[in-house]
Design an enzyme around this catalytic site. Structure first.
Site, PDB file in Angstrom:
ATOM      1  N   THR A   1      40.609 -14.761  73.162  1.00 57.37           N
ATOM      2  CA  THR A   1      40.796 -16.087  72.579  1.00 57.37           C
ATOM      3  C   THR A   1      40.879 -16.016  71.052  1.00 57.37           C
ATOM      4  OG1 THR A   1      39.605 -18.154  72.171  1.00 57.37           O
ATOM      5  CG2 THR A   1      38.266 -16.282  72.760  1.00 57.37           C
ATOM      6  N   ASP A   2      41.547 -16.984  70.463  1.00 58.72           N
ATOM      7  CA  ASP A   2      41.591 -17.032  68.998  1.00 58.72           C
ATOM      8  C   ASP A   2      40.240 -17.450  68.403  1.00 58.72           C
ATOM      9  OD1 ASP A   2      41.697 -19.662  69.873  1.00 58.72           O
ATOM     10  OD2 ASP A   2      43.383 -20.250  68.603  1.00 58.72           O
ATOM     11  N   GLU A   3      39.311 -17.912  69.268  1.00 58.16           N
ATOM     12  CA  GLU A   3      38.002 -18.333  68.736  1.00 58.16           C
ATOM     13  C   GLU A   3      37.207 -17.171  68.164  1.00 58.16           C
ATOM     14  OE1 GLU A   3      35.708 -21.102  70.972  1.00 58.16           O
ATOM     15  OE2 GLU A   3      37.462 -22.197  71.662  1.00 58.16           O
TER      16      GLU A   3
ATOM     17  N   TYR B   1      29.840 -18.478  73.050  1.00 57.59           N
ATOM     18  CA  TYR B   1      31.061 -18.123  73.802  1.00 57.59           C
ATOM     19  C   TYR B   1      31.944 -17.189  72.983  1.00 57.59           C
ATOM     20  CZ  TYR B   1      35.929 -18.502  75.288  1.00 57.59           C
ATOM     21  OH  TYR B   1      37.233 -18.206  75.620  1.00 57.59           O
TER      22      TYR B   1
ATOM     23  N   LYS C   1      33.039 -13.223  73.526  1.00 56.14           N
ATOM     24  CA  LYS C   1      34.434 -12.761  73.659  1.00 56.14           C
ATOM     25  C   LYS C   1      34.748 -11.732  72.566  1.00 56.14           C
ATOM     26  CE  LYS C   1      37.204 -13.924  76.198  1.00 56.14           C
ATOM     27  NZ  LYS C   1      37.540 -13.464  77.578  1.00 56.14           N
TER      28      LYS C   1
END
Ligand code: NAD
Ligand code: DAU
Length: 332
Positions: free
Chosen positions: A121-123, A148, A152
């Protein structure tokens, strides 16, 4: 036939990936491994049930993962705890599934030499200022904000280390926010659509100024196939449509498409640590692999998604009340 193991294939993106693969790449023989957590739903695979082998199990189960990976030429790893609000409330399942689970997959892939694609994810990059043209690139340093995104980020780091130190044949991709059918009603777009459908007012966090880049799930999955076919081992590819909208804009669009007054929503307390803006520079994927989003028009993509939720009440209704009860506890 090439043998493909899809972890998390009963979740939102994983199930859409399985549908996409059956439609467009019939040379794959697919096995899905999914623990059927609250977010997994076997019914997501109903349309392709005859073409797919389903295994109900946990990616942290060393023996099961070893056995399934030993029978796979390609592993596409979607399985994860995926919801930021849940991670703020109870981080432990995120540490377990996202970090330990990825470690188990990597060890099995190392033993058996299968090709791995890791979905991220870009998060992992944190966030960008609201009023800027800055974008994340493959070189942006990791700076995750939530349990989260930290889990990741950890899983990405493990994959990179296994590539470098053990020569595992893996690629990674970091996509921005997805939308489309089969997305759990806890997520922003389905939550608001289904609220309108049951006569509840949609809920906007904070002032609704936060910006997300919305990519249709089929465009994400098309990119994953391109990376599997032509991506360079060890490389990371960012995926994003380029279509950035504030949460308020998205909500007003949903209300308009559903024939409601565009101010018919409630402002609720903000998410702690709420990332301001995400935006991916996907030129590497576009230039090297020729990826272009097919769902270039967010309005029509959203309208089709609204229709899907309208026509598939049986799919989301059983989960709606429990999800809203969870939000009530969080005050959101
Ligand atoms: P989801 O929550 O809808 O689905 C996750 C699936 O993984 C579920 O079917 C669940 O049962 C399964 N799962 C969870 N823990 C497991 C375990 N220990 N063992 C086996 N299965 C397990 O998530 P999603 O939105 O489809 O996201 C899929 C992947 O894509 C995740 O890795 C997520 O980080 C990533 N991602 C999501 C988005 C997005 O917008 N949703 C964007 C970029 C990346
Ligand atoms: O960018 C990729 C990420 O996108 C993925 O890695 C995550 O798995 C996925 O869940 C998503 O994360 P977000 O936190 O951006 O998605 P979510 O749907 O939870 O929220 C989108 C935005 O909407 C966010 O700014 C919070 C806001 N929001 C969310 C909900 C559920 C609201 O304003 N109201 C809500 O009711």
């Amino acid at each position: 036939m090439r043998r493909m193991l899809v972890t998390g294939g009963a979740g939102f993106i994983g199930a859409n990936f399985v549908h996409y693969t059956v439609r467009n790449h019939p040379d794959y023989q697919i096995t899905v491994l999914d623990a059927l957590t609250y977010a997994g739903n076997r019914e997501n695979l109903n349309p392709v049930a005859d073409q797919v082998t389903f295994v109900h199990g946990d990616i942290c189960d060393t023996d099961l993962v070893d056995q399934l990976v030993s029978q796979a030429d390609v592993v596409v790893h979607f399985a994860a705890e995926s919801h930021v609000d849940n991670s703020l409330h109870d981080p432990e399942p995120f540490i377990r599934s996202n970090i330990i689970g990825t470690f188990r997959i990597l060890e099995a892939v190392r033993r058996h030499g299968s090709r791995l694609h890791h979905i991220s994810t870009d998060e992992v990059f944190g966030d960008l200022p609201l009023d800027s043209d800055e974008r994340f690139t493959e070189q942006t340093p990791y700076d995750p904000s939530s349990p989260y995104s930290a889990s990741k980020a950890s899983s990405d780091m493990l994959v990179r280390a296994w590539v470098r130190s053990y020569g595992v044949a893996a690629t990674l991709s970091n996509c921005a926010n997805n939308y489309g059918p089969y997305q759990h009603v806890e997520k922003f777009i389905p939550r608001q659509i289904t609220n309108v459908l049951i006569g509840e007012r949609p809920k906007l966090y904070g002032s609704g100024q936060n910006v997300r880049e919305w990519t249709h799930v089929d465009d994400h999955n098309a990119a994953v196939h391109l990376i599997l076919e032509r991506g360079r081992i060890g490389e990371t590819y960012l995926i994003g449509s380029g279509d950035e909208r504030s949460n308020r804009e998205i909500l007003e669009l949903i209300l308009q498409l559903m024939g409601q007054p565009t101010d018919a929503y409630d402002l609720v307390p903000d998410r702690p640590g709420h990332d301001l803006r995400y935006s991916n520079d996907s030129s590497k994927l576009r230039n090297e692999l020729g990826w272009r989003p097919q769902y270039a028009d967010l309005e029509s993509g959203l309208a089709a998604t609204i229709d899907w939720y309208r026509n598939n009440t049986w799919w989301w209704e059983p989960h709606k009340r429990r999800t809203e009860a969870k939000y009530q506890l969080l005050g959101r």
